[in-house]
Design a protein around this motif. Structure first.
Motif, PDB file in Angstrom:
ATOM      1  N   GLU A 164     -18.027 -12.076  -5.706  1.00  0.00           N
ATOM      2  CA  GLU A 164     -17.238 -13.277  -5.966  1.00  0.00           C
ATOM      3  C   GLU A 164     -17.518 -13.849  -7.352  1.00  0.00           C
ATOM      4  OE1 GLU A 164     -17.561 -16.218  -2.951  1.00  0.00           O
ATOM      5  OE2 GLU A 164     -16.961 -14.885  -1.329  1.00  0.00           O
ATOM      6  N   ALA A 165     -18.779 -13.811  -7.778  1.00  0.00           N
ATOM      7  CA  ALA A 165     -19.122 -14.355  -9.094  1.00  0.00           C
ATOM      8  C   ALA A 165     -18.427 -13.576 -10.205  1.00  0.00           C
ATOM      9  CB  ALA A 165     -20.632 -14.325  -9.289  1.00  0.00           C
ATOM     10  N   ALA A 166     -18.415 -12.245 -10.099  1.00  0.00           N
ATOM     11  CA  ALA A 166     -17.776 -11.422 -11.126  1.00  0.00           C
ATOM     12  C   ALA A 166     -16.264 -11.638 -11.135  1.00  0.00           C
ATOM     13  CB  ALA A 166     -18.101  -9.951 -10.892  1.00  0.00           C
ATOM     14  N   LEU A 167     -15.672 -11.707  -9.960  1.00  0.00           N
ATOM     15  CA  LEU A 167     -14.225 -11.948  -9.881  1.00  0.00           C
ATOM     16  C   LEU A 167     -13.879 -13.335 -10.406  1.00  0.00           C
ATOM     17  CD1 LEU A 167     -13.543 -10.343  -6.376  1.00  0.00           C
ATOM     18  CD2 LEU A 167     -12.903  -9.410  -8.604  1.00  0.00           C
ATOM     19  N   GLY A 168     -14.738 -14.318 -10.111  1.00  0.00           N
ATOM     20  CA  GLY A 168     -14.522 -15.662 -10.634  1.00  0.00           C
ATOM     21  C   GLY A 168     -14.556 -15.687 -12.151  1.00  0.00           C
ATOM     22  N   GLU A 169     -15.462 -14.908 -12.740  1.00  0.00           N
ATOM     23  CA  GLU A 169     -15.545 -14.833 -14.198  1.00  0.00           C
ATOM     24  C   GLU A 169     -14.265 -14.246 -14.776  1.00  0.00           C
ATOM     25  OE1 GLU A 169     -16.614 -14.848 -18.135  1.00  0.00           O
ATOM     26  OE2 GLU A 169     -17.505 -15.948 -16.447  1.00  0.00           O
ATOM     27  N   LEU A 170     -13.677 -13.259 -14.100  1.00  0.00           N
ATOM     28  CA  LEU A 170     -12.419 -12.686 -14.574  1.00  0.00           C
ATOM     29  C   LEU A 170     -11.300 -13.717 -14.560  1.00  0.00           C
ATOM     30  CD1 LEU A 170     -12.381  -9.112 -12.981  1.00  0.00           C
ATOM     31  CD2 LEU A 170     -12.970  -9.765 -15.324  1.00  0.00           C
ATOM     32  N   LEU A 171     -11.264 -14.556 -13.529  1.00  0.00           N
ATOM     33  CA  LEU A 171     -10.234 -15.595 -13.480  1.00  0.00           C
ATOM     34  C   LEU A 171     -10.426 -16.612 -14.608  1.00  0.00           C
ATOM     35  CD1 LEU A 171      -9.763 -16.318  -9.661  1.00  0.00           C
ATOM     36  CD2 LEU A 171      -8.357 -14.917 -11.188  1.00  0.00           C
ATOM     37  N   ILE A 172     -11.683 -16.948 -14.917  1.00  0.00           N
ATOM     38  CA  ILE A 172     -11.952 -17.863 -16.035  1.00  0.00           C
ATOM     39  C   ILE A 172     -11.443 -17.262 -17.350  1.00  0.00           C
ATOM     40  CG2 ILE A 172     -13.802 -18.898 -17.414  1.00  0.00           C
ATOM     41  CD1 ILE A 172     -15.393 -19.189 -14.784  1.00  0.00           C
TER      42      ILE A 172
END
Length: 445
Positions: A164-172
């Motif tokens: 989730e953290a890595a995917l969240g970074e992609l959205l940012i």
């Protein structure tokens, strides 16, 4: 060939946000951290041939391209889906010619597991002599799909499913590239990450779809679900995903974790697994891991199979779920399973030893004269319906094969066996005493 219009052509977010250096790759810190294997290779400018194994959307192609740039190699790419033997020969010839000028070639092969064994073997001499540094990408387990000879000449790096953290970074990063936030509320944003199921490329494609909406629209979870499709789970019924999930189900049952077992069962159904395959594994589990601790377990598994065959999907799947719950909560024993393995081993070791004469049938006069059946005691005529005779081959001696576990119904079986063992010792002592008296009387006569 590039044109003047390429810069103005629309590019998807996944392409625009492709990392420009290794440090920008997300979710793979075990490879790119200070002590990671990729970091050490880049620092030393010595790149080994690699197999990149991981699910889609984790950055395998991007990593290969960045490794070529970081080590000063020429990047050449092939796809095992579209490439022919002629394409391989051309790639090797170009790499050999370039090596003569002092420059190395990084040959990236996408979906390398799709090459047959002979095609995989064709890489060996060029990898061995350094004509190419091979980077193969695969979503399948290399142990099953790649030649042992090729694996022995490469290092396997596992790329992990993005958390989730890595995917969240992609959205940012997507929001920074677009210059505006995603048109979703906080709850829908979390659902969007879950929809991606660890695939970064898929997540950015979803974000692209959202950015195409009219400005000012803001989606909640209901509208998000109506607009977007959830990514199908990674599950290949003939490959590693299939074996991983059935192993997870089996071990959750063995560990008496009913909730985890139900979860893995549901995951298999979502992946398109045949419910009858699952129920066949439940039948096996019932006899292997429960056995005589609860003899009704196999009845429940067989009943689930019959119910599913009668009802079909989706109603019949509830019967399988009931069997999962029953097996997970039943007492466990591998006593029968271990006894069976011991018996098979003993049978192989002892070969053709004959049964004792007293338990052999004597259908002919000659066989009776030879002693077949002589001295047999009919157990139902014995006290307690138990003669206590020896049923093992002569000279072999009795062995303990089945050892019931102190759980469930096997507790009662253990008490029964203990009672018979004590009684057998008493009866055999009586038979030995009777035999001595008989010999003494014959001697006196």
């Amino acid at each position: 060939m590039a044109t003047l219009f390429d810069a103005a052509a629309p590019r998807p977010l996944a392409d625009r946000l492709r990392p420009g250096r290794i440090g920008e790759i997300v979710g793979q810190d075990h490879l790119f951290g200070p002590d990671g294997p990729v970091t050490r290779m880049v620092q030393a400018k010595r790149l080994a041939s690699l197999i990149l194994w991981g699910p889609p959307g984790t950055g395998k192609t991007t990593l290969a391209r960045l490794l070529a740039e970081a080590t000063g190699m020429r990047f050449a790419a092939l796809s095992a889906v579209f490439s022919t033997v002629a394409d391989l020969r051309k790639a090797f010839a170009e790499a050999a010619a370039l090596r003569d000028t002092g420059r190395q070639t990084l040959l990236f092969v996408d979906e390398i597991h799709r090459f047959n064994r002979a095609q995989q073997d064709s890489f060996l001499p060029y990898v061995e002599d350094g004509t190419v540094t091979l980077i193969g990408a695969t979503t399948e387990n290399p142990s099953f799909e790649l030649n042992g000879a090729l694996l022995s000449r490469t290092q396997v790096l596992v790329l992990r499913r993005l958390d989730e953290a890595a995917l969240g970074e992609l959205l940012i990063r997507a929001e920074a590239a677009e210059g505006r936030p995603l048109p979703v509320d906080d709850e829908a944003r979390a659902v969007l990450v879950g929809m991606a199921d660890g695939d970064g490329r898929f997540l950015l494609n979803l974000a692209d779809t959202l950015y195409a909406l009219p400005e000012g629209e803001r989606l909640d979870t209901v509208r998000l679900g109506q607009l977007l499709q959830r990514r199908l789970p990674l599950y290949d019924k003939a490959q590693e995903g299939h074996y991983n999930l059935i192993s997870a189900l089996h071990k959750s049952l063995r560990g008496s974790d009913v909730d985890a077992a139900l979860y893995w069962f549901a995951r298999m159904l979502d992946g398109g697994e045949d419910p009858l395959y699952v129920v066949r594994r439940l039948i096996r589990f019932a006899v292997e891991d429960i056995g005589m601790a609860d003899p009704r377990a196999v009845e429940q598994a067989l009943a689930a199979q019959r119910a599913y065959e009668t009802l079909g999907s989706p109603e019949g799947e509830l019967a399988i779920a009931q069997a999962v719950v029953y097996l997970a909560t039943a007492p466990k024993s591998n006593g029968v399973y271990m006894a069976y393995k011991t018996a098979r081993r003993l049978a192989k070791e002892t070969g053709s030893l004959m049964p004792p004469m007293h338990i052999l049938n004597a259908p002919t006069k000659l066989m009776k004269q030879l002693g077949y059946g002589h001295g047999y005691d009919y157990d139902h005529d014995a006290p307690d319906a138990f003669s206590g005779r020896d049923y093992w081959p002569e000279g072999m001696g009795a062995r303990v094969i089945y050892e019931p576990r102190p759980r469930g119904f096997e507790r009662d079986i253990a008490k029964r066996l203990e009672y018979w063992s004590k009684l057998r010792a008493e009866r055999q002592a009586e038979m030995r005493a009777a035999a001595r008296r008989s010999r003494d009387e014959e001697g006196e006569a």
